[in-house]
Design an enzyme around this catalytic site. Structure first.
Site, PDB file in Angstrom:
ATOM      1  N   GLY A   1     103.892  -5.801 -14.480  1.00  0.00           N
ATOM      2  CA  GLY A   1     102.845  -5.075 -15.096  1.00  0.00           C
ATOM      3  C   GLY A   1     101.858  -5.813 -15.710  1.00  0.00           C
ATOM      4  O   GLY A   1     102.184  -7.055 -16.180  1.00  0.00           O
ATOM      5  N   CYS A   2     100.637  -5.298 -15.902  1.00  0.00           N
ATOM      6  CA  CYS A   2      99.711  -5.877 -16.613  1.00  0.00           C
ATOM      7  C   CYS A   2      99.464  -5.652 -18.001  1.00  0.00           C
ATOM      8  O   CYS A   2      98.839  -6.139 -18.812  1.00  0.00           O
ATOM      9  CB  CYS A   2      98.157  -5.409 -15.899  1.00  0.00           C
ATOM     10  N   GLY A   3     100.409  -4.692 -18.585  1.00  0.00           N
ATOM     11  CA  GLY A   3     100.546  -4.387 -20.040  1.00  0.00           C
ATOM     12  C   GLY A   3      99.644  -3.230 -20.442  1.00  0.00           C
ATOM     13  O   GLY A   3      99.465  -3.271 -21.726  1.00  0.00           O
TER      14      GLY A   3
ATOM     15  N   ILE B   1     100.655   0.520 -16.746  1.00  0.00           N
ATOM     16  CA  ILE B   1      99.942   0.560 -15.273  1.00  0.00           C
ATOM     17  C   ILE B   1     100.518  -0.995 -14.716  1.00  0.00           C
ATOM     18  O   ILE B   1     100.818  -2.029 -15.345  1.00  0.00           O
ATOM     19  CB  ILE B   1      98.395   0.298 -15.629  1.00  0.00           C
TER      20      ILE B   1
END
Length: 282
Positions: A108-110, A114
């Site tokens: 995840g990109c945080g 998302i």
């Protein structure tokens, strides 16, 4: 339900001495948003207005097109957090599962749960033209927020998102430790109340990052006002979305970064733009 405010013991160093005391602080709780038995995201949020949060998050993240797409919604308190348990029609659940499978990248990109950089900076549809506003409208809307921030008056530690119209003043205000959570809660309330975002101004008591612009675009909000500065990416996204982005909004004025044509002399307010735009996502 978990209380939104807690009492914390504290020591205060002031004037060369330590004193004991207490402070009211906001609660922060892990909130899982689940659809048809699967977890989509886990957010750290203030445990209040959670039905609004579930609906607003679902709309702003493109999971549903309207509140009516949610068959059922239950707020379930667990030992270590809260689950917002939603059930969608089979076709929506299948589409969401396919979307997750197609996302690139295993981590995840945080950003709001998302799972890929491409999703984090996804393009947004342009908002409709909406109405125009006078500078005094912006200042009036800003002045109306502070008296309604009940949780922040108690804690001085949460953000607020509000919706203002010339006819009704502050229509709704939602607070949360996360600025994006506050905006999701506001979106959820407006959707359930069938309020039309094109007729007013969305206000944030925070800086403007790109996800706030994305969420405002999903709501169809033509004007986004914030008390702090925007990021460069937020400005680019607002320009692309057709949103009038106003920031550094204080009691002595504000700065307009994109689409200044919606802020006009008093005699022109309320007039519709002649621009035709049918790309708004509900």
């Amino acid at each position: 339900m978990t209380d939104a405010v807690r009492i914390a013991d504290r020591l205060v160093w002031r004037d060369g001495a330590l004193t004991e005391g207490h402070r009211r602080v906001p609660e922060e709780t892990a909130v899982a948003l689940t659809y048809n038995g699967g977890t989509q995201a886990v957010m750290m949020a203030t445990p209040q207005d959670l039905t609004d949060f579930a609906v607003g998050f679902s709309l702003n993240e493109g999971i549903i097109a309207s509140r009516d797409d949610i068959i059922s919604l239950d707020v379930v308190e667990l030992t270590d957090g809260i689950e917002l348990r939603m059930w969608l029609p089979p076709e929506l659940a299948a589409r969401m599962a396919e979307r997750r499978r197609s996302l690139a990248g295993p981590t995840g990109c945080g950003l709001c749960g998302i799972d890929s950089i491409a999703e984090a900076v996804r393009p947004v549809a342009r908002v409709p033209a909406g109405r125009r506003f006078a500078p005094r409208d912006v200042m009036t809307a800003l002045a109306a927020i502070e008296p309604l921030q009940k949780l922040n008056r108690e804690t001085r530690a949460v953000h607020a998102a509000a919706f203002w119209t010339p006819a009704r003043g502050i229509v709704a205000l939602r607070e949360d430790v996360g600025r994006h959570n506050a905006l999701d809660k506001l979106a959820g309330h407006l959707a359930q109340a069938r309020s039309i975002a094109t007729e007013g101004i969305v206000l944030m008591t925070s800086r403007v990052s790109v996800e706030l612009v994305q969420k405002a675009a999903a709501m169809g909000a033509p004007v986004l006002v914030a008390v702090s500065a925007p990021t460069a990416l937020a400005i680019r996204m607002a320009e692309s979305a057709g949103i009038t982005l106003i920031a550094v909004a204080r009691n002595d004025g504000f700065e307009i970064f994109t689409h200044p044509d919606r802020i006009v002399a008093s005699a022109e307010t309320g007039a519709r733009s002649t621009q035709t735009d049918n790309t708004h996502v509900a």
